[in-house]
Design an enzyme around this catalytic site. Structure first.
Site, PDB file in Angstrom:
ATOM      1  N   SER A  38      17.941  19.647 -14.336  1.00  0.00           N
ATOM      2  CA  SER A  38      16.914  20.875 -14.678  1.00  0.00           C
ATOM      3  C   SER A  38      17.857  22.137 -15.382  1.00  0.00           C
ATOM      4  O   SER A  38      19.070  22.083 -14.597  1.00  0.00           O
ATOM      5  CB  SER A  38      16.177  20.826 -13.571  1.00  0.00           C
ATOM      6  N   HIS A  66       0.365  -1.384  -0.115  1.00  0.00           N
ATOM      7  CA  HIS A  66       0.215  -0.162   0.165  1.00  0.00           C
ATOM      8  C   HIS A  66       0.977   1.114   0.097  1.00  0.00           C
ATOM      9  O   HIS A  66       0.298   2.305   0.555  1.00  0.00           O
ATOM     10  CB  HIS A  66      -0.364   0.416   0.968  1.00  0.00           C
TER      11      HIS A  66
END
Length: 475
Positions: A282, A152
């Site tokens: 970036s 989960h």
């Protein structure tokens, strides 16, 4: 190609030249010509008036295609197959009259597609084997490095880095089995005729049923197939395309799942994909090490998975013996699905062979969650030492709540083990032994060994002499 015209990025940026060539015009139309040669050979063998000289002439021009002339014919005739019949006839004037004898357009279109699909699946199979090999090496190297498990997307019982890699690897092994099944299941359409009834060939052989059947077998064999589809309409069953696209979608889904895991692990600073010396993460943030390879795999994978719908929809709308709306769709969906999966696997191998693991961070992240995970073991050992199970459970619950408040409310370290060490009721428990991560991963290391021996090694052996062409990651 001019810079002012759109280029398909699957060709210009991502897929290999090998796969792009398989779906290129030269491959397609030279395969058509090989089929016309196979048809002429088989018809001559069964007694039709076709000479050795005509067949020799056809063979000599199989790869010598005037694509400009074919384009001019297609503009005039508005029919791609007849354009190439005329172009081939111009190059082979002595054989012009027997080219395409008794055949429908889909004799060359569909049979050529089946040949190209088969070769493309074989390339995909070999690429899958190389990624499986790379992930196998990675799993073996980190077979016993404990790491936090997740269910989960929440902390769960520890596993090992190598065991987690076997999950990625096994998905691909299942995909490979499906690809191999699709290859083994492919058949030829061969000489089924205009609506699948072989009426034209029955006419050529003056009603001789046996020769019609023998022609179909011989042409299929010359194509490299040991059988043809039992019945067809004008095309081979479009169910086959749906099955192939589903198979390719499965490969894409496996790669997407694994590289999503890697992106999460990169966020946790545990594992990173390769990052080159001059690579920029970036344009604005110089420190960034974005997982662009994994992101690219995910993006292409979603595209490939979407193409699977085309196969089912096209199959569903092939009215009666055939409609032509399959043609434009298949020109897009089939090659682009193969190009997409080819690109995914080229990138995936690059990622798998260059994965970087940070064991200290892996260990640190595990240790932060470990105290909560061993509480049941602590409880059992304290009960064995003579404690009351219910009282001990309540004490552990209270200590856990207080430690959790420090972690969540104050941003502090998980001090549950220190709290338990300071509690006399747990003095008889060897907390160091219980908290040893290597004792909490079950059979994970042995499962890696067994997986490598039983699943990966046979694949390595099968594909030892079927290595795909080496490809440089282009972007």
């Amino acid at each position: 190609m001019p810079n002012d015209v759109y280029e398909n990025p699957l060709i210009s940026r991502y897929a290999s030249r090998t796969m792009a060539t398989l779906w290129g015009a030269q491959k397609k139309f030279s395969t058509w010509r090989r089929l016309w040669v196979a048809l002429a050979e088989a018809e001559a063998e069964l007694g039709l008036p076709i000479t050795d000289a005509q067949i020799k002439e056809l063979r000599a021009k199989v790869d010598d295609i005037d694509h400009d002339a074919a384009a001019a014919y297609e503009k005039k005739l508005r029919h791609d197959v007849m354009a190439h019949v005329h172009t081939y006839g111009d190059a082979c004037p002595g054989a012009k009259g027997i080219i395409h004898l008794g055949a429908t357009s889909n004799f060359v279109v569909d049979n050529a597609d089946l040949i190209i699909v088969r070769e493309s699946l074989e390339l995909i199979a070999s690429r899958l084997a190389t990624v499986i090999d790379a992930l196998g090496d990675f799993a073996e190297k980190y077979r016993d490095l404990p790491t936090l498990g997740f269910t989960h997307l929440q902390p769960a019982q520890p596993t090992t880095v190598g065991k987690r890699a076997t999950l990625w690897c096994y998905d691909l092994a299942l995909d490979l089995a499906e690809v191999e099944h699709r290859i083994a299941s492919l058949k030829a359409r061969s000489t089924k005729g205009t609506t699948g009834t072989q009426a034209s060939f029955l006419e050529l052989f003056e009603g001789d049923q046996a020769k019609c059947r023998e022609l179909e077998k011989r042409v299929a064999a010359k194509m490299g197939f040991d059988a043809s589809y039992a019945v067809t309409g004008q095309t081979y069953p479009r169910k086959i395309d749906a099955q192939v696209l589903d198979c390719l979608s499965g490969v894409a889904a496996s790669a997407h799942k694994a590289t999503t895991d890697l992106r999460i692990l990169a966020m946790r600073k545990e594992i990173e994909e390769p990052f080159e010396q001059h690579q920029i993460g970036s344009s604005a943030m110089p420190y960034k090490r974005n997982p662009m390879r994994s992101e690219r795999i995910g993006g292409i994978a979603r595209f490939v998975m979407s193409l699977a719908q085309n196969g089912a929809a096209t199959h569903a709308t092939q009215w009666m013996e055939r409609t032509l709306d399959d043609s434009a769709n298949r020109r897009l969906s089939l090659p682009q699905a193969f190009l997409g999966v080819d690109a995914i696997l080229v990138i995936y191998e690059n990622v798998a062979r260059g994965l970087v693991v940070y064991p200290e961070v892996v260990g640190k992240n595990l240790r932060e969650e470990l105290p909560f995970m061993i509480t049941e073991n602590v409880l059992m050992e304290a009960v064995k030492a003579g404690g009351d199970r219910q009282d001990l459970h309540e004490k552990i619950r209270q200590h856990s709540q207080e430690a959790g408040a420090v972690v969540k409310g104050q941003g502090g370290a998980n001090d549950l083990l220190e709290r338990l060490r300071g509690d006399a009721d747990f003095a008889a428990v060897d907390l160091n032994e219980i908290a040893d991560p290597s004792q909490l991963v079950g059979r994970a290391p042995q499962q890696v060994d067994e997986f490598l021996a039983e699943v990966v090694t046979p694949i390595r052996q099968r594909y030892a002499d079927r290595q795909p062409p080496a490809e440089e990651l282009r972007v």
